[in-house]
Design an enzyme around this catalytic site. Structure first.
Site, mmCIF file in Angstrom:
data_model
loop_
_atom_site.group_PDB
_atom_site.id
_atom_site.type_symbol
_atom_site.label_atom_id
_atom_site.label_comp_id
_atom_site.label_asym_id
_atom_site.label_seq_id
_atom_site.Cartn_x
_atom_site.Cartn_y
_atom_site.Cartn_z
ATOM 1 N N THR A 204 0.836 -1.196 0.000
ATOM 2 C CA THR A 204 0.000 0.000 0.000
ATOM 3 C C THR A 204 0.870 1.244 0.000
ATOM 4 O O THR A 204 1.812 1.339 0.781
ATOM 5 C CB THR A 204 -0.877 0.010 1.269
ATOM 6 O OG1 THR A 204 -1.801 -1.053 1.153
ATOM 7 C CG2 THR A 204 -1.612 1.317 1.444
ATOM 8 N N ARG A 232 -13.620 -8.389 -0.270
ATOM 9 C CA ARG A 232 -12.879 -7.976 0.936
ATOM 10 C C ARG A 232 -12.353 -6.551 0.776
ATOM 11 O O ARG A 232 -11.809 -6.181 -0.260
ATOM 12 C CB ARG A 232 -11.719 -8.946 1.167
ATOM 13 C CG ARG A 232 -10.843 -8.607 2.371
ATOM 14 C CD ARG A 232 -9.615 -7.813 1.991
ATOM 15 N NE ARG A 232 -8.748 -7.568 3.137
ATOM 16 C CZ ARG A 232 -7.721 -6.731 3.135
ATOM 17 N NH1 ARG A 232 -7.423 -6.065 2.055
ATOM 18 N NH2 ARG A 232 -6.999 -6.576 4.217
ATOM 19 N N VAL A 233 -12.522 -5.767 1.819
ATOM 20 C CA VAL A 233 -11.953 -4.421 1.830
ATOM 21 C C VAL A 233 -11.057 -4.307 3.054
ATOM 22 O O VAL A 233 -11.438 -4.727 4.148
ATOM 23 C CB VAL A 233 -13.074 -3.346 1.882
ATOM 24 C CG1 VAL A 233 -12.477 -1.955 2.055
ATOM 25 C CG2 VAL A 233 -13.915 -3.391 0.608
ATOM 26 N N GLY A 234 -9.871 -3.754 2.868
ATOM 27 C CA GLY A 234 -8.945 -3.584 3.988
ATOM 28 C C GLY A 234 -9.098 -2.213 4.631
ATOM 29 O O GLY A 234 -10.119 -1.532 4.491
ATOM 30 N N ASP A 235 -8.057 -1.797 5.317
ATOM 31 C CA ASP A 235 -8.078 -0.527 6.038
ATOM 32 C C ASP A 235 -7.854 0.687 5.129
ATOM 33 O O ASP A 235 -8.258 1.795 5.459
ATOM 34 C CB ASP A 235 -6.960 -0.523 7.087
ATOM 35 C CG ASP A 235 -5.582 -0.704 6.439
ATOM 36 O OD1 ASP A 235 -5.468 -1.563 5.541
ATOM 37 O OD2 ASP A 235 -4.638 0.015 6.801
ATOM 38 N N THR A 255 -0.019 0.811 6.714
ATOM 39 C CA THR A 255 0.136 -0.262 5.741
ATOM 40 C C THR A 255 0.210 -1.572 6.513
ATOM 41 O O THR A 255 0.486 -1.582 7.704
ATOM 42 C CB THR A 255 1.390 -0.053 4.864
ATOM 43 O OG1 THR A 255 1.473 -1.116 3.900
ATOM 44 C CG2 THR A 255 2.657 -0.031 5.667
ATOM 45 N N GLY A 256 -0.063 -2.676 5.822
ATOM 46 C CA GLY A 256 -0.018 -3.978 6.489
ATOM 47 C C GLY A 256 -1.392 -4.625 6.559
ATOM 48 O O GLY A 256 -2.272 -4.286 5.766
ATOM 49 N N GLY A 258 -4.749 -5.147 6.931
ATOM 50 C CA GLY A 258 -5.817 -4.177 7.095
ATOM 51 C C GLY A 258 -6.800 -4.510 8.194
ATOM 52 O O GLY A 258 -7.260 -3.624 8.920
HETATM 53 N N1 ASP Z 1 -3.346 -2.452 4.153
HETATM 54 C C1 ASP Z 1 -3.561 -3.158 2.928
HETATM 55 C C2 ASP Z 1 -4.818 -3.963 3.029
HETATM 56 O O1 ASP Z 1 -5.081 -4.528 4.066
HETATM 57 C C3 ASP Z 1 -2.464 -4.083 2.512
HETATM 58 C C4 ASP Z 1 -1.031 -3.629 2.666
HETATM 59 O O2 ASP Z 1 -0.758 -2.515 3.084
HETATM 60 O O3 ASP Z 1 -0.132 -4.423 2.390
HETATM 61 O O4 ASP Z 1 -5.517 -4.068 2.038
#
Ligand code: ASP
Length: 345
Positions: A204, A232-235, A255-256, A258
């Protein structure tokens, strides 16, 4: 392969910017950088795009973060834009959000076949009475706003990765390229992934900026976790989770994994810690500690990284696992790439 540690360039002095100096009577005076741009991962090139934009007198931090996101959305990489990895049904779905210094914000989630989700998010913010559009409605809105419908075809790289993934079709979310590689390796620090042209494979892309007029803004753009379940939706497109700005206090982006960021409203929490007087770095650290505390053994299996800046331009970052880099750009410094401190070593 080149190790991340070699790849990360430290500041000339090799010291982190503390952000405070002692004034008369030993009082602490904040000493930040203004203007400043900070991005997740190796965002040096996106920071340059933001910087160039912010140099024009009529451009703001908001224009700068949009330019930053657009610049990475236009490239082929695993994790941002239409060239990114698809969901498990083979469809690329994009999430993005943007926020300015006056609590204006816009967001899109699950957007298909549109090249610049960040600009659609900005249109949501500026040309609709709403904050967030999802799926087919987001695409319809984009088309009505004059965005072009792109081909549904996967990029060559994404298609190769997807065909490989189909062999096992493990419906486990794959968090990011670093995590994938570190899991398949010997458990040491995650190695960076380089594209054939030598550029770095981003996750991200989150960018936060403070312009010379003191306006904070932020943008976040992603194709989400590769091979995620459809829908699916992340953060990243969620205001208060993936991104939050309060001009009186600061800006933060995530990031990471979500799901774990959403659970604690990560970036909003960071702003509130900063409001209570924590430095950006301490605020990011406290948010990571909160995530870790929920389930320490589960937390060993995913990554979350945060970056933040306060309204004076003091910056900070912190991550759960080692290996989270972030990029800085400010007037008297060339583009700098740093590695954040992490809770787990
Ligand atoms: N935060 C993003 C998500 O969960 C993924 C990422 O940052 O690697 O969609």
């Amino acid at each position: 392969m080149q190790s991340r540690r070699n790849f990360v360039k430290w500041t000339a002095a090799g010291l982190p910017l503390l952000g405070f100096v002692r004034g008369a009577m030993g009082r602490e005076i904040k000493k930040g950088k203004k203007p400043i741009v900070v991005s997740t991962w190796d965002g040096r090139s996106v920071n340059n795009a933001a910087w160039e934009t912010m140099r024009s007198p009529d451009m703001t931090a908001l224009d700068a973060v949009e330019a930053a996101a657009r610049s990475i959305e236009a490239t082929i990489n695993c994790c941002v834009g239409l060239g990114g990895n698809p969901d498990r049904d083979g469809i690329v779905t994009l999430d993005a959000c943007i926020m300015d210094h006056q609590f204006n914000c816009g967001s899109v989630a699950g957007l298909e076949r549109i090249k610049h989700p960040i600009s659609v998010a900005r249109k949501v913010m500026e040309d609709s009475p709403h904050v967030m559009f999802v799926g087919a409605g987001a695409q319809q809105f984009a088309l009505e706003q004059g965005f072009q419908l792109e081909s549904p075809q996967l990029s060559e790289t994404a298609n190769k990765t997807y065909q490989e993934w189909l062999k096992t079709s493990e419906y486990k979310p794959i968090i990011n390229i670093e995590q994938t590689q570190s899991r398949s390796g010997k458990g040491g620090p995650a190695a960076p992934s380089f594209l054939p042209d030598g550029s770095f494979n981003h996750d991200t892309m989150g960018t936060i900026a403070l312009d010379s007029e003191g306006r904070l803004s932020g943008a976040c753009t992603t194709s989400g976790m590769g091979f995620k379940m459809r829908g699916r939706v992340g953060d990243s497109p969620i205001i208060g989770s993936g991104l939050y700005i309060d001009n009186e206090v600061g800006a933060a982006v995530a990031t990471g994994q979500g799901e774990e960021v959403i659970r604690v409203s990560g970036t909003h929490m960071i702003i509130e810690f900063m409001r209570q007087g924590k430095s950006p770095m301490k605020a990011c650290k406290k948010a990571i500690e909160r995530i870790y505390k929920i389930n320490p053994s589960k937390a060993r299996k995913f990554q979350v990284g945060f970056i933040a800046i306060d309204s004076c331009g003091v910056y900070g970052a912190y991550s759960l696992q080692p290996g989270f880099s972030y990029a800085l750009k400010y007037e008297d410094g060339a583009g700098v790439l740093k590695e954040a401190e992490s809770l787990l070593k």
